[in-house]
Design an enzyme around this catalytic site. Structure first.
Site, PDB file in Angstrom:
ATOM      1  N   HIS A   1     -14.833   3.004  -0.800  1.00 11.80           N
ATOM      2  CA  HIS A   1     -13.817   2.000  -0.419  1.00 11.80           C
ATOM      3  C   HIS A   1     -12.669   2.618   0.366  1.00 11.80           C
ATOM      4  O   HIS A   1     -11.558   2.070   0.396  1.00 11.80           O
ATOM      5  CB  HIS A   1     -13.313   1.270  -1.671  1.00 11.80           C
ATOM      6  CG  HIS A   1     -14.387   0.471  -2.344  1.00 11.80           C
ATOM      7  ND1 HIS A   1     -14.310   0.061  -3.647  1.00 11.80           N
ATOM      8  CD2 HIS A   1     -15.581   0.010  -1.895  1.00 11.80           C
ATOM      9  CE1 HIS A   1     -15.402  -0.617  -3.970  1.00 11.80           C
ATOM     10  NE2 HIS A   1     -16.195  -0.662  -2.932  1.00 11.80           N
TER      11      HIS A   1
ATOM     12  N   PRO B   1     -13.919   1.824 -22.282  1.00 14.22           N
ATOM     13  CA  PRO B   1     -13.480   1.284 -23.572  1.00 14.22           C
ATOM     14  C   PRO B   1     -13.943  -0.155 -23.786  1.00 14.22           C
ATOM     15  O   PRO B   1     -13.967  -0.641 -24.912  1.00 14.22           O
ATOM     16  CB  PRO B   1     -11.953   1.350 -23.494  1.00 14.22           C
ATOM     17  CG  PRO B   1     -11.615   1.512 -22.070  1.00 14.22           C
ATOM     18  CD  PRO B   1     -12.811   2.082 -21.380  1.00 14.22           C
TER      19      PRO B   1
ATOM     20  N   GLN C   1     -15.318   4.515  -6.123  1.00 15.09           N
ATOM     21  CA  GLN C   1     -14.776   3.306  -5.520  1.00 15.09           C
ATOM     22  C   GLN C   1     -13.265   3.446  -5.331  1.00 15.09           C
ATOM     23  O   GLN C   1     -12.631   2.601  -4.738  1.00 15.09           O
ATOM     24  CB  GLN C   1     -15.071   2.103  -6.429  1.00 15.09           C
ATOM     25  CG  GLN C   1     -16.554   1.852  -6.648  1.00 15.09           C
ATOM     26  CD  GLN C   1     -16.802   0.882  -7.800  1.00 15.09           C
ATOM     27  OE1 GLN C   1     -16.814  -0.332  -7.615  1.00 15.09           O
ATOM     28  NE2 GLN C   1     -16.943   1.417  -8.995  1.00 15.09           N
TER      29      GLN C   1
ATOM     30  N   TYR D   1       0.828  -1.215   0.000  1.00 15.59           N
ATOM     31  CA  TYR D   1       0.000   0.000   0.000  1.00 15.59           C
ATOM     32  C   TYR D   1       0.862   1.266   0.000  1.00 15.59           C
ATOM     33  O   TYR D   1       0.471   2.289  -0.563  1.00 15.59           O
ATOM     34  CB  TYR D   1      -0.989  -0.021   1.175  1.00 15.59           C
ATOM     35  CG  TYR D   1      -2.200  -0.888   0.876  1.00 15.59           C
ATOM     36  CD1 TYR D   1      -2.236  -2.220   1.286  1.00 15.59           C
ATOM     37  CD2 TYR D   1      -3.273  -0.381   0.155  1.00 15.59           C
ATOM     38  CE1 TYR D   1      -3.331  -3.026   0.973  1.00 15.59           C
ATOM     39  CE2 TYR D   1      -4.368  -1.174  -0.160  1.00 15.59           C
ATOM     40  CZ  TYR D   1      -4.397  -2.505   0.265  1.00 15.59           C
ATOM     41  OH  TYR D   1      -5.477  -3.307  -0.068  1.00 15.59           O
TER      42      TYR D   1
END
Ligand code: APR
EC number: 2.3.1.286
Length: 260
Positions: free
Chosen positions: A125, A228, A107, A73
């Protein structure tokens, strides 16, 4: 200004934007892809194609190997701190100036919407910038500066909580964890109140966030997808705009509101 692509934006969508009372912009990792932030599920480049979410994005994974998780992280936080909002983030912030009400529900755990000028962004989140103690949940403040981490991260022991001595964990929602209750409630309420919803850069498969477009549709809103690739949202959308958000969103705002 981004070179505008010759994408055909349906006139009905422009009209819907002009008539919208409350626009909800629901985003996923794809909106930050053009800022150099990896998505999760894109073939080859997606994080979950390269790393195991069981080891890295669960409370159990952290218990098993906190140094592996913390280091990963810190690598992602470094990438975000070095990244810059792209034209999609800026177009979304600009769009808020042209409609009576706009809610951004994301998110994403980066702060690129805010750095582009969006306000009151609902982070379903969590955020890479709000770590807390794994034991007592007290917030932790990162030291200033950008971490310097190798590609993919390295093993790095998390700092200790100054209050209880517990390990500091990333401020994101891991698989198997509940989303922040109040934020989710606000997001669902906005979905039921909006009359136009943009789903930008999300595969639309992770629950409960993925309920937001269908909640809005059930309440009568029109849905626009910007991606896309095809997603399960194809079947729910009024308009599906195929392409990168960094090209499509500026074009849309430019066409609808002569933004230049
Ligand atoms: N513009 C728009 N969309 C894009 C772009 C782009 N430039 N590049 C990729 N995409 C699309 C992909 O086609 C894909 O449909 O973005 C989507 C990204 O999907 P995911 O990687 O699944 O990301 P997301 O939907 O945000 O994941 C939801 O899953 O892993 C968890 O917590 C994590 O918040 C995340 C959640």
């Amino acid at each position: 200004m981004t070179s505008l692509i010759s994408i055909t934006i349906p006139q009905e969508l422009i009209t819907a934007l002009h008539e919208a009372k409350h626009v909800l912009v629901f985003t996923g990792a794809g909106v930050s892809a053009e800022s150099g932030i990896s998505t999760f599920r894109d073939p080859l480049t997606g994080l979950w194609e390269r790393f195991d979410p069981e080891d890295l994005a669960t409370a159990n994974g952290f218990r098993q190997d906190k140094a592996l998780v913390w280091g990963w992280y810190e690598w992602r936080r470094m990438k975000v701190l070095k990244a810059r909002p792209n034209p999609a983030h800026r177009a979304i912030a600009e769009l808020a100036q042209h409609v009576p009400r706009l809610t951004v529900v994301t998110q994403n755990v980066d702060d690129l919407h805010e750095r582009a000028g969006s306000t009151d962004v609902l982070h379903l989140h969590g955020s890479l910038h709000s770590p807390r103690c794994f034991a007592c949940a007290r917030p932790f403040s990162f030291p200033p500066g950008i971490p310097d981490e190798p590609e993919g991260g390295r093993r790095l022991c998390p700092p200790q909580c100054s209050h209880c001595g517990g390990d500091i964990r990333p401020g994101v929602v891991w698989f198997g964890e509940n989303l922040p209750e109040d934020t989710l409630k606000q997001a669902f309420a906005a979905a039921r109140e909006c009359d136009l919803l943009f789903a930008i850069g999300t595969s639309g498969i992770v629950q409960p966030a993925a309920r937001i477009p269908s909640l809005a549709k059930k309440a009568g809103a029109k849905l626009v997808q910007v991606n896309p690739q095809g997603t399960p949202l194809d079947y729910e959308c009024t308009w599906s705009l195929r392409g990168g958000a960094g090209k499509i969103m500026p074009s849309l705002v430019q066409m609808a509101f002569l933004w230049s």
